[in-house]
Design a protein around this motif. Structure first.
Motif, short mmCIF file in Angstrom:
data_model
loop_
_atom_site.label_atom_id
_atom_site.label_comp_id
_atom_site.label_asym_id
_atom_site.label_seq_id
_atom_site.Cartn_x
_atom_site.Cartn_y
_atom_site.Cartn_z
N HIS A 165 0.67 -1.28 -0.08
CA HIS A 165 0.01 0.05 0.08
C HIS A 165 0.92 1.24 -0.03
O HIS A 165 0.41 2.38 -0.45
CB HIS A 165 -0.74 0.07 1.25
CG HIS A 165 -1.83 -0.84 1.06
ND1 HIS A 165 -2.97 -1.10 1.89
CD2 HIS A 165 -2.25 -1.92 0.18
CE1 HIS A 165 -3.84 -2.10 1.75
NE2 HIS A 165 -3.51 -2.60 0.52
N GLU A 181 -3.67 8.88 -1.77
CA GLU A 181 -4.84 8.69 -1.19
C GLU A 181 -5.06 10.02 -0.19
O GLU A 181 -6.37 10.30 0.09
CB GLU A 181 -4.66 7.60 -0.37
CG GLU A 181 -5.19 6.42 -0.95
CD GLU A 181 -5.06 5.08 -0.06
OE1 GLU A 181 -4.89 5.08 1.18
OE2 GLU A 181 -4.29 4.14 -0.45
N HIS A 194 -7.33 0.86 -4.99
CA HIS A 194 -5.96 1.42 -4.65
C HIS A 194 -5.01 0.39 -4.10
O HIS A 194 -4.21 0.52 -3.50
CB HIS A 194 -6.23 2.28 -3.24
CG HIS A 194 -7.09 3.41 -3.61
ND1 HIS A 194 -6.37 4.72 -3.64
CD2 HIS A 194 -8.52 3.38 -3.72
CE1 HIS A 194 -7.69 5.50 -3.83
NE2 HIS A 194 -8.84 4.79 -3.68
N ALA A 195 -4.71 -0.54 -5.18
CA ALA A 195 -3.90 -1.75 -5.16
C ALA A 195 -2.79 -1.43 -6.22
O ALA A 195 -3.48 -1.33 -7.44
CB ALA A 195 -4.46 -3.07 -4.99
N ASN A 253 -8.96 -2.97 -1.12
CA ASN A 253 -8.49 -1.68 -1.53
C ASN A 253 -9.25 -0.97 -2.65
O ASN A 253 -8.83 -0.16 -2.97
CB ASN A 253 -7.26 -2.17 -2.36
CG ASN A 253 -6.01 -2.76 -1.35
OD1 ASN A 253 -5.52 -1.95 -0.64
ND2 ASN A 253 -5.68 -4.05 -1.59
#
Lengths: 354, 396
Positions: free
Chosen positions: B4, B11, B232-233, B308
């Motif tokens: 991450h 983010e 979000h991976a 994610n």
């Protein structure tokens, strides 16, 4: 009309996830939804009612995209019933174990009938619908492939080939004087892979191997019988028939297994084509016996063919036995041979044709 | 997960705009479906599908989807399924026509069999997107329809790399075939083997990257009310997943080889032993791989994807554990074998329950204040219309 049963429920307007309390009642052919802000009416036919089930909440969709959601399923079903609404037959069916068992039995019966009668009938009908030109092309392609993989040029003298071809043509001519025999094209090939063998491809391509001709060199009538058997396959269009059958069986199995498993689905198709191809051999034998009989050759000449093939299989087995561990692979010991020999030996002239 | 870290910078931006006063509250996911009820639905659907020569299939499918979605509670509210079976029927007829024509071409003109495959390959991204749109648009929560916002161009772009290995394969084989014309067959075979080896290696090396592209498009297109999700991976996470999966399959192979070696040693030099062993080992492989590798990849991929996936106010989390899934899979297989397949609907319900209940959604702020923009219908893009007209749904 105020006596119509009412139900306090939850309503979503389809725009916002905010729930609103509503009261439902059915007036004639309309569903009336009372909200704090006022009343909405929907024609009953346009509502997509929730199906009754024993688990889960009830959701009914209204024609404007809004939704009634009721958490207590029992309460909802009671209100629907009290309002005199009936549910679809299928829904009731799925709630009853007895009806489900009946459906299971019916499925088994249907599958059995489809397997025994439906698929053979449909594939035979479809195979006979295919135009000859297309069938011939299919055979041509098959011929090319076999030629590349298994077949070598024949080493038989041209004279012998010619004589056999003439002999077979004459037999066909005698048996079908009105020219109603299917068109055929005979070729001789050597084949290390296939040994003593003969086969027919869609479109009338018949192949006999040198090895088989040599095996029956002193019995030209038996060779005619073998070729007549192959012509029987052509006549019944067995090549196309089996191809369609295998596809239909795979489709049937696909429906039953659904997304369960892919590799299991191929097994029944193989089994089915095996069972069906025994029937096809029987049909072709009958055609051959009739053709021989009508052309003035006793069908019992075929007995020699079966006996010599069996002898050769025995020799092969003995040779193999030395270098192969005694595994129980050879389960089937050709019980068919006996039956087929009996068929040709006991053939009776068709009483309808003197 | 360690992967991450490389994405944390991006983010921070959207998250920082959120009003911090809004508390996050978790919504549990529960699955209330029952095996016995799904069994009855399945049997009746099966009979109706058989006697209508499969024409009932889309109706059966709509009922099945509705059953599974209506029994999936998010918070305390079920998902709704609104797919119109008649639209799905049109899509089914389209697929049926395609299937039959493919069958006819591949049987009657095998030299042209590549043609329908090419057509399908070219249409595939559009069909895939249409089916995602159909499924999402016909799924609701609290009366609000979900939607899929991925565009057609994106669908083609993310799948484009799939076509490159296929093209390369064709070109390499063409080149090798022309280069070895006249050479002895042994040399041609070696060159073919080398070319295939290189291609397989290259495809294996690129596969995780392809998977990442596809999943990023898919999980970046989900929308509910004003919320749009993103995955979000990073690609690294997908490579990690693939390497670990490969490790597990190597472990399985080593285990099988070990068992084989031990049994062979015990049989001791007896020449027939190898022949007896081979089918036994194959049967074991058929058991071990689906029983270990499939649950492993299923659980890890679900966790990777859903832990994610998030939007500004919605976060998903998935903690599907490997051990329980293996036990469940083993139990399902055993009972399916013992009941000759009749246990299958129960197995499906149990698996769905385990997979769904391993997930959690957490929502920031008051959901009641959210508002869906006018969605669907009036957009009038051809893809939308075709997807909706035909109710294309490929069972994703």
């Amino acid at each position: 009309m105020n006596s119509a049963p009412r139900l306090l429920s939850t309503w979503f307007d389809g725009q916002s996830p905010r729930s609103q309390v509503c009261e439902l009642r059915i007036e004639g052919s309309e569903l009336v939804l009372s909200l704090v802000s006022g009343e909405r009416r929907y024609p009953m036919r346009q509502v997509r009612w929730a199906e009754r089930r024993s688990h889960g909440q009830r959701q009914s969709e209204l024609p404007d995209g809004s939704l009634i959601q009721h958490a207590d399923a029992g309460e909802w079903d009671a209100w629907r019933q009290a309002s005199g609404q009936r549910e679809g037959a299928v829904v009731g069916w799925m709630q009853s174990w007895r009806a489900t068992l009946v459906a299971m039995g019916a499925s088994v019966v249907f599958l059995g009938a489809a397997w025994t009668w439906g698929v053979p009938w449909l594939s035979r009908t479809l195979a006979h619908q295919v135009p000859h030109s297309l069938e011939a092309r299919l055979g041509e392609q098959g011929m090319q492939q076999l030629d590349r993989l298994f077949l070598q040029p024949s080493t038989l003298p041209a004279q012998q080939q010619h004589a056999l071809r003439e002999r077979f043509a004459l037999a066909v001519q005698r048996a079908h004087p009105r020219g109603d025999a299917p068109p055929w094209q005979l070729s001789f090939h050597g084949s290390k892979a296939l040994g003593a063998n003969a086969f027919a491809l869609p479109g009338g391509y018949i192949v006999i191997t040198d090895e088989l001709v040599k095996l029956l060199a002193d019995q030209p009538d038996a060779i005619v019988g073998v070729l007549a058997h192959e012509l029987g396959h052509v006549h019944h269009r067995h090549g196309l028939d089996l191809m369609v059958r295998a596809s239909l069986i795979s489709a049937l199995v696909g429906v039953v297994l659904g997304d369960a498993s892919g590799f299991l689905a191929t097994v029944p198709a193989t089994l089915a084509t095996q069972a069906y191809s025994r029937d096809a051999e029987r049909d072709a034998d009958a055609f051959a016996a009739q053709l021989l009989d009508r052309s003035g050759v006793p069908p019992s000449v075929m007995v020699v063919f079966f006996e010599r093939i069996r002898q050769q299989e025995k020799i092969d087995e003995n040779e193999d036995a030395d270098d192969r561990a005694a595994l129980p692979i050879a389960i089937s010991s050709h019980p068919d041979h006996e039956e087929r020999i009996r068929f040709f030996r006991e053939w009776q002239t068709d009483p309808a044709r003197p | 997960m360690a992967q991450h870290s490389e994405f944390e910078a991006t983010e921070v931006l959207p998250d920082s705009r959120l009003p911090s006063s809004e508390p996050a509250h978790p919504l549990d996911i529960r699955f209330t479906g029952s095996g016995s009820e799904y069994f009855r639905i399945w049997i009746v659907n099966l009979l109706l599908t058989l006697v209508t020569f499969t024409l009932y299939w889309p109706f059966a499918r709509a009922r099945r989807l509705a059953y599974f979605q209506n029994n999936t509670l998010v918070g305390h509210d079920p998902l709704g399924f609104h797919g119109d079976p008649w639209k799905m029927f049109r899509g089914y007829l389209l697929m049926l026509m395609f299937g039959v024509s493919y069958w006819a071409v591949s049987n009657f003109a095998p030299t042209l069999a590549w043609l329908p495959l090419l057509v399908l390959a070219v249409l595939w991204p559009a069909l895939w997107r249409a089916s995602l749109q159909f499924r999402l648009r016909n799924t609701s929560w609290r009366g609000v329809r979900l939607s899929f916002t991925g565009d057609l161009k994106g669908a083609y772009l993310c799948m484009l790399p799939f076509f490159i290995p296929v093209l390369l394969m064709g070109m390499v084989f063409g080149a090798v075939a022309s280069a070895t014309q006249g050479a002895e067959p042994g040399a041609a075979g070696a060159m073919f083997a080398a070319a295939t080896g290189v291609l397989v290696l290259a495809t294996t090396a690129l596969a995780p990257w392809l998977l990442a592209r596809i999943k990023r498009y898919q999980h970046g297109g989900y929308a509910f009310a004003q919320e749009h999700t993103r995955l979000h991976a990073g690609v690294g996470a997908f490579y990690g997943f693939s390497i670990r999966s490969m490790g597990v399959s190597l472990l399985c192979t080593a285990l099988l080889a070990g068992v084989g070696a031990i049994v062979a040693a015990m049989a001791g030099g007896f020449s027939g032993a190898a022949l007896v062993m081979l089918p036994f080992l194959l049967a074991l492989a058929y058991l071990v791989f689906p029983l270990v590798l499939v649950p492993y990849t299923t659980s890890r991929l679900q966790n990777l994807l859903w832990s994610n996936t998030r939007s500004r106010r919605i976060r998903f989390d998935s903690q599907l554990r490997f051990g329980p899934l293996v036990r469940l899979t083993a139990k399902n297989w055993l009972f399916i074998a013992l009941t000759l397949g009749l246990y299958w609907p129960f197995a499906k319900v149990h698996t769905a329950r385990m997979r769904l209940e391993a997930m959690q959604v957490s929502v920031q702020g008051d959901v009641n204040a959210w508002l869906a923009k006018a969605q669907g219908g009036d957009k009038g893009i051809l893809g939308d219309a075709a997807g909706d007209f035909f109710g294309i749904d490929m069972g994703l």
